[in-house]
Design a protein around this motif. Structure first.
Motif, PDB file in Angstrom:
ATOM      1  N   SER A 103     -12.372  15.035  -3.581  1.00 28.36           N
ATOM      2  CA  SER A 103     -12.624  15.592  -2.108  1.00 28.36           C
ATOM      3  C   SER A 103     -12.148  15.257  -1.054  1.00 28.36           C
ATOM      4  O   SER A 103     -11.181  15.829   0.125  1.00 28.36           O
ATOM      5  N   LEU A 104     -11.851  13.886  -0.979  1.00 29.25           N
ATOM      6  CA  LEU A 104     -11.776  12.211  -0.031  1.00 29.25           C
ATOM      7  C   LEU A 104     -10.464  13.224   0.218  1.00 29.25           C
ATOM      8  O   LEU A 104     -10.314  12.518   1.215  1.00 29.25           O
ATOM      9  N   PHE A 105      -9.367  13.038  -1.039  1.00 27.81           N
ATOM     10  CA  PHE A 105      -7.848  13.413   0.006  1.00 27.81           C
ATOM     11  C   PHE A 105      -8.348  14.606   0.736  1.00 27.81           C
ATOM     12  O   PHE A 105      -6.614  15.246   1.528  1.00 27.81           O
ATOM     13  N   ASN A 106      -8.836  15.862   1.072  1.00 31.80           N
ATOM     14  CA  ASN A 106      -8.722  16.412   1.661  1.00 31.80           C
ATOM     15  C   ASN A 106      -9.076  16.529   2.871  1.00 31.80           C
ATOM     16  O   ASN A 106      -8.556  17.468   3.482  1.00 31.80           O
ATOM     17  N   TYR A 107      -9.572  15.019   3.231  1.00 30.60           N
ATOM     18  CA  TYR A 107     -10.185  14.980   4.630  1.00 30.60           C
ATOM     19  C   TYR A 107      -9.243  14.872   5.570  1.00 30.60           C
ATOM     20  O   TYR A 107      -8.383  13.458   5.177  1.00 30.60           O
ATOM     21  N   ASN A 108      -8.854  14.753   7.245  1.00 30.89           N
ATOM     22  CA  ASN A 108      -7.477  14.430   7.381  1.00 30.89           C
ATOM     23  C   ASN A 108      -8.636  12.920   8.714  1.00 30.89           C
ATOM     24  O   ASN A 108      -9.916  12.749   8.943  1.00 30.89           O
ATOM     25  N   ILE A 109      -8.145  11.552   8.200  1.00 29.15           N
ATOM     26  CA  ILE A 109      -8.465  10.844   8.642  1.00 29.15           C
ATOM     27  C   ILE A 109      -9.057  10.536  10.231  1.00 29.15           C
ATOM     28  O   ILE A 109      -9.974  10.242  10.793  1.00 29.15           O
ATOM     29  N   GLU A 110      -7.810  11.498  11.111  1.00 30.57           N
ATOM     30  CA  GLU A 110      -8.266  10.847  12.633  1.00 30.57           C
ATOM     31  C   GLU A 110      -9.056  11.826  13.275  1.00 30.57           C
ATOM     32  O   GLU A 110      -9.882  11.840  13.415  1.00 30.57           O
ATOM     33  N   SER A 111      -9.668  13.195  12.787  1.00 29.40           N
ATOM     34  CA  SER A 111     -10.419  14.376  12.896  1.00 29.40           C
ATOM     35  C   SER A 111     -11.685  13.666  12.228  1.00 29.40           C
ATOM     36  O   SER A 111     -12.271  14.466  12.307  1.00 29.40           O
ATOM     37  N   LYS A 112     -11.236  13.397  11.434  1.00 26.82           N
ATOM     38  CA  LYS A 112     -12.891  13.351  10.522  1.00 26.82           C
ATOM     39  C   LYS A 112     -13.915  11.922   9.405  1.00 26.82           C
ATOM     40  O   LYS A 112     -14.580  11.866  10.302  1.00 26.82           O
ATOM     41  N   LEU A 113     -12.929  10.981   9.185  1.00 27.85           N
ATOM     42  CA  LEU A 113     -13.486  10.118   8.814  1.00 27.85           C
ATOM     43  C   LEU A 113     -13.025   8.628   9.406  1.00 27.85           C
ATOM     44  O   LEU A 113     -13.882   8.122   9.781  1.00 27.85           O
ATOM     45  N   GLN A 114     -12.490   9.183  10.567  1.00 26.92           N
ATOM     46  CA  GLN A 114     -12.235   7.816  11.443  1.00 26.92           C
ATOM     47  C   GLN A 114     -13.411   8.067  11.918  1.00 26.92           C
ATOM     48  O   GLN A 114     -14.011   6.968  12.383  1.00 26.92           O
ATOM     49  N   PRO A 115     -13.880   9.489  12.826  1.00 31.80           N
ATOM     50  CA  PRO A 115     -15.521   9.408  13.650  1.00 31.80           C
ATOM     51  C   PRO A 115     -16.135   8.878  13.031  1.00 31.80           C
ATOM     52  O   PRO A 115     -17.345   8.228  13.435  1.00 31.80           O
ATOM     53  N   ILE A 116     -16.562   9.034  11.614  1.00 30.01           N
ATOM     54  CA  ILE A 116     -17.572   8.657  10.782  1.00 30.01           C
ATOM     55  C   ILE A 116     -17.586   7.720  10.557  1.00 30.01           C
ATOM     56  O   ILE A 116     -18.903   6.591  10.907  1.00 30.01           O
ATOM     57  N   ILE A 117     -16.549   6.641  10.644  1.00 29.87           N
ATOM     58  CA  ILE A 117     -16.751   5.465  10.116  1.00 29.87           C
ATOM     59  C   ILE A 117     -16.805   4.684  11.563  1.00 29.87           C
ATOM     60  O   ILE A 117     -17.702   4.161  12.031  1.00 29.87           O
ATOM     61  N   GLU A 118     -16.534   5.192  13.235  1.00 23.78           N
ATOM     62  CA  GLU A 118     -16.942   4.386  14.047  1.00 23.78           C
ATOM     63  C   GLU A 118     -18.365   5.211  14.352  1.00 23.78           C
ATOM     64  O   GLU A 118     -19.078   3.854  15.203  1.00 23.78           O
ATOM     65  N   TYR A 119     -18.627   6.472  14.224  1.00 19.74           N
ATOM     66  CA  TYR A 119     -20.403   6.599  14.111  1.00 19.74           C
ATOM     67  C   TYR A 119     -21.095   5.498  13.966  1.00 19.74           C
ATOM     68  O   TYR A 119     -21.945   4.988  13.881  1.00 19.74           O
ATOM     69  N   LEU A 120     -20.676   4.998  12.792  1.00 20.87           N
ATOM     70  CA  LEU A 120     -21.856   4.212  11.716  1.00 20.87           C
ATOM     71  C   LEU A 120     -21.883   2.709  12.369  1.00 20.87           C
ATOM     72  O   LEU A 120     -22.791   2.117  12.370  1.00 20.87           O
ATOM     73  N   THR A 121     -20.342   2.701  12.901  1.00 16.69           N
ATOM     74  CA  THR A 121     -19.846   0.919  12.879  1.00 16.69           C
ATOM     75  C   THR A 121     -21.192   0.941  14.576  1.00 16.69           C
ATOM     76  O   THR A 121     -22.155  -0.129  14.636  1.00 16.69           O
ATOM     77  N   GLN A 122     -20.960   1.611  15.040  1.00 16.19           N
ATOM     78  CA  GLN A 122     -21.623   2.071  16.604  1.00 16.19           C
ATOM     79  C   GLN A 122     -22.970   2.192  16.696  1.00 16.19           C
ATOM     80  O   GLN A 122     -24.066   1.428  17.130  1.00 16.19           O
ATOM     81  N   ARG A 123     -23.589   3.070  15.910  1.00 12.03           N
ATOM     82  CA  ARG A 123     -24.722   3.009  15.954  1.00 12.03           C
ATOM     83  C   ARG A 123     -25.705   2.032  15.294  1.00 12.03           C
ATOM     84  O   ARG A 123     -26.908   1.498  15.337  1.00 12.03           O
ATOM     85  N   MET A 124     -24.979   1.174  14.088  1.00 13.79           N
ATOM     86  CA  MET A 124     -25.788  -0.051  13.822  1.00 13.79           C
ATOM     87  C   MET A 124     -24.859  -1.088  13.977  1.00 13.79           C
ATOM     88  O   MET A 124     -25.813  -2.070  13.471  1.00 13.79           O
ATOM     89  N   ASP A 125     -23.540  -1.097  14.555  1.00 12.53           N
ATOM     90  CA  ASP A 125     -23.665  -2.674  15.064  1.00 12.53           C
ATOM     91  C   ASP A 125     -23.158  -3.237  13.537  1.00 12.53           C
ATOM     92  O   ASP A 125     -23.045  -4.335  13.915  1.00 12.53           O
ATOM     93  N   LEU A 126     -22.561  -2.007  13.403  1.00 11.92           N
ATOM     94  CA  LEU A 126     -22.353  -2.956  11.722  1.00 11.92           C
ATOM     95  C   LEU A 126     -20.706  -3.966  11.701  1.00 11.92           C
ATOM     96  O   LEU A 126     -20.055  -3.287  13.178  1.00 11.92           O
ATOM     97  N   THR A 127     -21.235  -4.651  10.814  1.00  8.08           N
ATOM     98  CA  THR A 127     -19.887  -5.674  11.114  1.00  8.08           C
ATOM     99  C   THR A 127     -19.029  -4.804  10.021  1.00  8.08           C
ATOM    100  O   THR A 127     -19.278  -4.346   8.929  1.00  8.08           O
ATOM    101  N   PRO A 128     -17.541  -5.501  10.156  1.00 12.70           N
ATOM    102  CA  PRO A 128     -16.339  -4.558   9.178  1.00 12.70           C
ATOM    103  C   PRO A 128     -17.310  -5.226   7.775  1.00 12.70           C
ATOM    104  O   PRO A 128     -16.958  -4.112   7.123  1.00 12.70           O
ATOM    105  N   LYS A 129     -17.860  -6.174   7.066  1.00 13.09           N
ATOM    106  CA  LYS A 129     -18.775  -6.405   5.913  1.00 13.09           C
ATOM    107  C   LYS A 129     -19.628  -5.254   5.449  1.00 13.09           C
ATOM    108  O   LYS A 129     -19.786  -4.779   4.428  1.00 13.09           O
ATOM    109  N   GLN A 130     -20.423  -5.281   6.482  1.00 10.12           N
ATOM    110  CA  GLN A 130     -21.167  -4.319   6.590  1.00 10.12           C
ATOM    111  C   GLN A 130     -21.105  -2.995   6.125  1.00 10.12           C
ATOM    112  O   GLN A 130     -21.070  -2.090   5.108  1.00 10.12           O
ATOM    113  N   LEU A 131     -19.792  -2.947   6.771  1.00  7.29           N
ATOM    114  CA  LEU A 131     -19.762  -1.255   6.408  1.00  7.29           C
ATOM    115  C   LEU A 131     -18.248  -0.724   5.681  1.00  7.29           C
ATOM    116  O   LEU A 131     -19.121   0.191   5.152  1.00  7.29           O
ATOM    117  N   ALA A 132     -18.244  -1.900   4.739  1.00  4.98           N
ATOM    118  CA  ALA A 132     -17.444  -1.697   3.881  1.00  4.98           C
ATOM    119  C   ALA A 132     -18.313  -1.440   2.435  1.00  4.98           C
ATOM    120  O   ALA A 132     -18.142  -0.647   1.217  1.00  4.98           O
TER     121      ALA A 132
END
Length: 294
Positions: A103-132
């Motif tokens: 179902s990941l294929f269903n979600y838009n990158i700009e409006s759905k997936l990328q905001p989640i990545i940014e929220y997780l990164t900012q909320r927990m101060d994640l490095t790219p490796k930790q996020l990965a």
């Protein structure tokens, strides 16, 4: 062409391909160059551990600029990938993510997936490796709502375990990313209450235990924790400090069993055994009496 693309890009054999399209038949309406391939490349970039973010923030919902040399196996244009000879398998991590969660294929990158990545990164101060690691281990987090799922879970963890800094919250989630996929009222909260009761009602010790062992919060109450505690109480009644009604609370009274497990007085080592031991090791330590070693 699309079936061959999926077979080779996701590393599917005939049986896996059949199961994939059966579970996700709308895949046939997805364009390879416009939907499937960009999504795979984006996931490869995120899970590579070395993305370069130029986004202006969650509110802008801008997508990362993904450099070509940062995308594993990305050597051809989208149109070239339609050619049988040019289809290169995605990374194993992305293959597993998409086979498990098509179902990941269903979600838009700009409006759905990328905001989640940014929220997780900012909320927990994640490095790219930790996020990965977090996204790779718990890909379902990309399908959650930020406001009604992710934020509430992180808020609860921060409050329940006194995680006052992004670093403290990051350590716990990074150690057990699947925590993000558990329900607060149905899993996390009652499981923490279970450990509080195991430690004789000592909330401080239970919090310390779960903070150091976050995987303990992912154990099933019904299939592992409560049945094991019932075994302990039946075999070693001296651990009971809450009265005779503990038997009802554990299993005899269904309503009570849902809300509490009774108060027992177990040591840190004993609770660790109860939570972590494999079935074979658990049965052996109960039968031998080794469980009583504190």
């Amino acid at each position: 062409p699309k079936l061959d693309y999926l077979r080779r890009r996701l590393g599917l054999d005939d049986k896996q391909l059949h199961e994939f399209v059966t579970e996700f038949p709308s895949i046939f309406s997805r364009s390879i160059p416009n939907t499937l391939e960009p999504k795979i490349q984006w996931l490869e970039s995120i899970t590579s551990g070395h993305t370069t973010t130029t986004s202006g923030g969650i509110g802008n919902q801008q997508v990362d600029e993904i450099e070509v040399n940062e995308i594993p196996n990305n050597r051809k244009s989208h149109s070239a990938l339609l050619s049988h000879d040019e289809i290169i398998p995605a990374t194993r991590v992305v293959q597993r993510m998409l086979v498990k969660n098509p179902s990941l294929f269903n979600y838009n990158i700009e409006s759905k997936l990328q905001p989640i990545i940014e929220y997780l990164t900012q909320r927990m101060d994640l490095t790219p490796k930790q996020l990965a690691k977090i996204v790779s281990k718990t890909s379902s987090v990309l399908t959650f709502s930020i406001e009604t799922n992710i934020k509430l879970t992180l808020d609860w963890l921060a409050s329940a375990f006194h995680l006052r800094t992004p670093e403290a919250l990051r350590r716990m989630v990074h150690a057990m990313p699947s925590l993000l996929g558990f329900s607060i009222p149905n899993n996390l909260e009652p499981t923490l209450d279970f450990y509080v009761n195991c430690f004789g009602g000592n909330q401080t010790t239970a919090i310390e235990f779960a903070t150091k062992n976050p995987s303990a919060l992912t154990n099933s109450l019904e299939k592992r924790l409560r049945p094991r505690l019932a075994q302990v109480v039946d075999r070693y009644p001296s651990v009971v400090v809450g009265g005779e009604d503990i038997h009802d609370a554990i299993g005899g009274n269904e309503d009570a069993g849902q809300s509490m497990i009774g108060i027992v007085n177990l040591s840190y080592t004993q609770v660790s055994k109860l939570a972590k031991f494999t079935p074979q090791d658990w049965n052996a330590t109960i039968a031998s009496g080794q469980f009583l070693l504190r």
